[in-house]
Design a protein around this motif. Structure first.
Motif, PDB file in Angstrom:
ATOM      1  N   PRO A 115       0.795  -1.235   0.000  1.00 18.01           N
ATOM      2  CA  PRO A 115       0.000   0.000   0.000  1.00 18.01           C
ATOM      3  C   PRO A 115       0.826   1.284   0.000  1.00 18.01           C
ATOM      4  O   PRO A 115       0.499   2.232  -0.725  1.00 18.01           O
ATOM      5  N   ARG A 145      -8.452   5.679   1.701  1.00 18.29           N
ATOM      6  CA  ARG A 145      -9.482   5.182   0.786  1.00 18.29           C
ATOM      7  C   ARG A 145      -9.175   3.800   0.217  1.00 18.29           C
ATOM      8  O   ARG A 145     -10.094   3.096  -0.216  1.00 18.29           O
ATOM      9  N   PRO A 147      -8.453   0.815   1.520  1.00 21.70           N
ATOM     10  CA  PRO A 147      -9.222  -0.320   2.042  1.00 21.70           C
ATOM     11  C   PRO A 147     -10.686  -0.322   1.574  1.00 21.70           C
ATOM     12  O   PRO A 147     -11.270  -1.389   1.369  1.00 21.70           O
ATOM     13  N   LEU A 150     -10.626  -1.613  -1.953  1.00 21.48           N
ATOM     14  CA  LEU A 150     -10.383  -3.056  -1.899  1.00 21.48           C
ATOM     15  C   LEU A 150     -11.652  -3.817  -1.529  1.00 21.48           C
ATOM     16  O   LEU A 150     -11.929  -4.890  -2.083  1.00 21.48           O
ATOM     17  N   SER A 151     -12.436  -3.268  -0.624  1.00 22.91           N
ATOM     18  CA  SER A 151     -13.671  -3.939  -0.214  1.00 22.91           C
ATOM     19  C   SER A 151     -14.731  -3.921  -1.317  1.00 22.91           C
ATOM     20  O   SER A 151     -15.618  -4.766  -1.335  1.00 22.91           O
TER      21      SER A 151
END
Length: 185
Positions: A115, A145, A147, A150-151
């Motif tokens: 990251p 932002r 994560p 990614l979700s």
């Protein structure tokens, strides 16, 4: 795959540059939500300055539903960086998320699996665009932002190189995801 392929993520990850190549590989049209906005309401930066970010979120969502959601043939679509993440107009952003899940397969393109390294690469691209962005502001925003993106992603493709290569990597992952696996006894 009969669904749209939505390229998601912050500005600078390669959505617009790899999208046309992916569309060609899939035999589909490429649609860029930012281009639709620019050809309609106008320059995004000026629009936000004059009308505010909340109005931009509303107008951007409206354009998505008019030009992309209603399409009968699947396309490859680069979504605006704030389309799925915005601190304003939360209800609209949630509606956008639901629409993307219902109508498509979302792909997050990243330049690095780490990251921090990814943030450095992408923020350098953003700052280099001459949009008066500052690294010290954009770096923590990207990391906060990431994560969330990614979700929301059905697929994450990590690729650093030319847009054609990124498109090929996305294409390969899409095909691998659709291929049935044989059960071995």
């Amino acid at each position: 795959m009969d669904l749209h392929v939505f390229l998601i993520g912050p500005g600078g990850v390669g959505k617009t540059s790899s999208g046309p190549h992916l569309a060609k590989l899939l035999g589909r049209e490429f649609v860029d939500l930012d281009e639709i906005f620019m050809s309609g309401p106008g320059h995004i930066g000026r629009y936000i300055k004059n009308c505010g970010y909340a109005q931009y979120v509303r107008e951007n969502s409206k354009l998505f539903f008019e030009h992309i959601y209603q399409r009968t043939s699947p396309c490859v679509c680069a979504l605006s960086s704030g389309f799925l993440i915005a601190e304003e107009e939360v209800e609209i952003v949630e509606l956008n998320k639901s629409a993307v899940k219902k109508k498509g397969h979302s792909v997050l393109l990243l330049s690095h699996s780490d990251p921090d390294d990814c943030a450095k690469i992408v923020v350098a691209r953003q700052v280099g665009r001459g949009l008066n962005l500052r690294q010290e502001i954009e770096l923590p925003k990207f990391l906060a932002r990431l994560p969330v993106y990614l979700s929301l992603a059905d697929q994450v493709t990590v690729f650093r190189g030319r847009p054609e290569g990124a498109a090929h990597s996305i294409f390969t992952q899409l095909n691998d995801a659709q291929s049935p696996t044989a059960d071995i006894c």
